[in-house]
Write a protein that holds these residues in place. Structure first.
Motif, PDB file in Angstrom:
ATOM      1  N   SER A  31      25.651   9.458   6.343  1.00 29.76           N
ATOM      2  CA  SER A  31      24.597   9.046   7.189  1.00 29.76           C
ATOM      3  C   SER A  31      23.596   9.903   7.138  1.00 29.76           C
ATOM      4  N   PHE A  32      23.875  11.175   7.117  1.00 29.17           N
ATOM      5  CA  PHE A  32      22.542  12.278   6.923  1.00 29.17           C
ATOM      6  C   PHE A  32      22.006  12.266   5.715  1.00 29.17           C
ATOM      7  N   ILE A  33      22.700  12.561   4.840  1.00 27.00           N
ATOM      8  CA  ILE A  33      22.064  12.495   3.358  1.00 27.00           C
ATOM      9  C   ILE A  33      21.139  11.007   2.972  1.00 27.00           C
ATOM     10  N   LEU A  34      21.853  10.120   3.562  1.00 25.32           N
ATOM     11  CA  LEU A  34      21.046   8.561   3.340  1.00 25.32           C
ATOM     12  C   LEU A  34      19.758   8.714   3.778  1.00 25.32           C
ATOM     13  N   ASN A  35      19.813   9.323   5.123  1.00 25.76           N
ATOM     14  CA  ASN A  35      18.383   9.379   5.809  1.00 25.76           C
ATOM     15  C   ASN A  35      17.509  10.564   4.918  1.00 25.76           C
ATOM     16  N   ALA A  36      18.150  11.764   4.725  1.00 24.73           N
ATOM     17  CA  ALA A  36      17.473  12.900   4.145  1.00 24.73           C
ATOM     18  C   ALA A  36      16.873  12.287   2.837  1.00 24.73           C
ATOM     19  N   ARG A  37      17.470  11.455   1.936  1.00 25.45           N
ATOM     20  CA  ARG A  37      17.054  10.948   0.745  1.00 25.45           C
ATOM     21  C   ARG A  37      15.798  10.100   0.966  1.00 25.45           C
ATOM     22  N   GLY A  38      15.897   9.181   2.129  1.00 21.92           N
ATOM     23  CA  GLY A  38      14.773   8.469   2.292  1.00 21.92           C
ATOM     24  C   GLY A  38      13.516   9.282   2.900  1.00 21.92           C
ATOM     25  N   ALA A  39      13.744  10.386   3.600  1.00 20.88           N
ATOM     26  CA  ALA A  39      12.508  10.913   3.903  1.00 20.88           C
ATOM     27  C   ALA A  39      11.980  11.836   2.612  1.00 20.88           C
ATOM     28  N   PHE A  40      13.136  12.272   1.876  1.00 20.10           N
ATOM     29  CA  PHE A  40      12.424  13.118   0.682  1.00 20.10           C
ATOM     30  C   PHE A  40      11.380  12.095   0.124  1.00 20.10           C
ATOM     31  N   THR A  41      11.864  10.932  -0.365  1.00 22.58           N
ATOM     32  CA  THR A  41      11.237  10.057  -1.129  1.00 22.58           C
ATOM     33  C   THR A  41       9.620   9.849  -0.487  1.00 22.58           C
ATOM     34  N   VAL A  42       9.734   9.510   0.664  1.00 25.17           N
ATOM     35  CA  VAL A  42       8.658   9.053   1.700  1.00 25.17           C
ATOM     36  C   VAL A  42       7.559  10.246   1.418  1.00 25.17           C
ATOM     37  N   LEU A  43       8.126  11.520   2.033  1.00 29.51           N
ATOM     38  CA  LEU A  43       7.084  12.742   2.106  1.00 29.51           C
ATOM     39  C   LEU A  43       6.849  13.020   0.535  1.00 29.51           C
ATOM     40  N   GLY A  44       7.699  13.258  -0.383  1.00 31.23           N
ATOM     41  CA  GLY A  44       7.314  13.611  -1.784  1.00 31.23           C
ATOM     42  C   GLY A  44       6.301  12.828  -2.266  1.00 31.23           C
ATOM     43  N   MET A  45       6.307  11.632  -2.255  1.00 32.26           N
ATOM     44  CA  MET A  45       5.317  10.702  -2.910  1.00 32.26           C
ATOM     45  C   MET A  45       3.823  10.748  -2.003  1.00 32.26           C
ATOM     46  N   MET A  46       4.092  10.878  -0.724  1.00 28.74           N
ATOM     47  CA  MET A  46       2.791  10.868  -0.030  1.00 28.74           C
ATOM     48  C   MET A  46       2.167  12.129  -0.268  1.00 28.74           C
ATOM     49  N   MET A  47       3.008  13.306  -0.449  1.00 34.25           N
ATOM     50  CA  MET A  47       2.301  14.465  -0.954  1.00 34.25           C
ATOM     51  C   MET A  47       0.974  14.397  -2.068  1.00 34.25           C
ATOM     52  N   ILE A  48       1.486  13.454  -2.965  1.00 38.19           N
ATOM     53  CA  ILE A  48       0.667  13.124  -4.131  1.00 38.19           C
ATOM     54  C   ILE A  48      -0.622  12.593  -3.844  1.00 38.19           C
ATOM     55  N   GLY A  49      -0.563  11.552  -2.744  1.00 39.45           N
ATOM     56  CA  GLY A  49      -1.704  11.212  -2.337  1.00 39.45           C
ATOM     57  C   GLY A  49      -2.507  12.289  -1.198  1.00 39.45           C
ATOM     58  N   LEU A  50      -1.943  12.936  -0.581  1.00 40.34           N
ATOM     59  CA  LEU A  50      -2.444  13.982   0.366  1.00 40.34           C
ATOM     60  C   LEU A  50      -3.266  15.037  -0.489  1.00 40.34           C
ATOM     61  N   ALA A  51      -2.636  15.412  -1.730  1.00 41.45           N
ATOM     62  CA  ALA A  51      -3.332  16.292  -2.689  1.00 41.45           C
ATOM     63  C   ALA A  51      -4.674  15.653  -3.419  1.00 41.45           C
TER      64      ALA A  51
END
Length: 307
Positions: free
Chosen positions: A190-210
């Motif tokens: 359950s933890f890793i499923l949520n972590a993978r989702g958060a990683f994808t969301v924040l990782g791609m938003m980082m591109i937009g932030l930059a």
């Protein structure tokens, strides 16, 4: 063949639409909410990325025959990084050469590699994909990280950075638990499923932030040309050369392994490039523009290469 080409193209489009949306949301968050990308980068580096590295090492099937895959890709990643650093040093005397070298040595194996492999080769390719990706991960947390850090820090501090980042330790722990066949249970799943989702969301938003920090007139065509040359020309040329050698002389790998190696050689630039460029304040806008451009270019490039 036409159907296969269209299948790959449609798979990429469907897979990428949510990711492009996240990039757009990141851009808006910076422009209108003043979200600090430095804090997001630290969350990715010190919490979410180690979790993803651990899971990859923990779940990878370790067999004697396929273990050559991570070794080969680790060596190729390091070779590309060193070559890109040497060439980039002729173009710049600032940290752009470090970020160019880092991103030239790796690729977007997760967001792109896995879904395309599923579309082309089916479930049977996933274990090979994950094993190969371990080579990329090993590079990113060792030589790649050291080169990226050197753009902003001394040799001593760069080495300290490599040893202070939790990613490599999480990776090693994952291998240890994998070898010992330890079961972590439903809570971990359950933890890793949520972590993978958060990683994808924040990782791609980082591109937009930059990208929101990109100022008019700062488009760096030399940076873009350099990393594109390595990612979309030298990478596939190198892998195809290795496969020619294997086909005619070595006979080490199966057709399935050949397919996976070709696919991993043509994925776009890694989204992690923006994370490290932000962490070390090494031209994150140039990194974001390059990652975004390569992601868009891959929509056409990958189906064409597969065809």
């Amino acid at each position: 063949r036409y159907v296969t080409l269209m299948d790959v193209f449609l798979t990429l489009v469907i897979r990428l639409l949510p990711l492009y949306l996240l990039i757009g949301l990141g851009y808006l968050a910076k422009r209108y909410l003043s979200v600090d990308k430095d804090h997001i980068a630290k969350l990715l580096i010190y919490i979410l990325s180690p979790a993803i590295l651990f899971h990859g090492a923990y779940t990878s099937p370790l067999t004697a025959g396929s273990l050559t895959l991570p070794i080969v890709f680790f060596v190729v990643c390091c070779a590309m990084c060193v070559a890109a650093y040497v060439i980039s040093s002729l173009l710049w005397n600032d940290s752009r050469r470090n970020i160019a070298a880092f991103t030239s040595g790796t690729g977007n194996t997760g967001y792109f590699g896995l879904p395309v492999a599923l579309a082309l080769f089916g479930e049977s390719s996933i274990s090979l994909m994950v094993l190969a990706m371990m080579g990329f991960l090993a590079y990113e947390t060792s030589l790649g990280l050291f080169i990226a850090a050197r753009g902003a820090r001394s040799v001593k501090k760069s080495l300290a950075t490599v040893f202070s980042i939790p990613g490599p330790y999480a990776f090693a722990l994952g291998i240890l638990l994998n070898v010992t066949s330890m079961q972590l249970g439903a809570t971990y799943e359950s933890f890793i499923l949520n972590a993978r989702g958060a990683f994808t969301v924040l990782g791609m938003m980082m591109i937009g932030l930059a990208m929101a920090d990109i100022k008019k007139g700062t488009f760096d065509i030399r940076f873009l040309a350099t990393v594109f040359s390595f990612k979309f020309f030298l990478w596939p040329l190198t892998i195809l050369s290795l496969l020619w050698l294997d086909t005619h002389i070595l006979s080490l790998w199966s057709k399935e392994i050949h397919d996976v190696m070709i696919l991993l050689s043509i994925v776009p630039l890694a989204a992690n490039t923006v994370v490290w460029a932000t962490e070390f304040k090494s031209y994150p806008s140039s990194a974001a523009l390059a990652v975004f451009s390569s992601t868009a270019f891959a929509l056409v490039y990958i189906p064409a290469m597969v065809y």
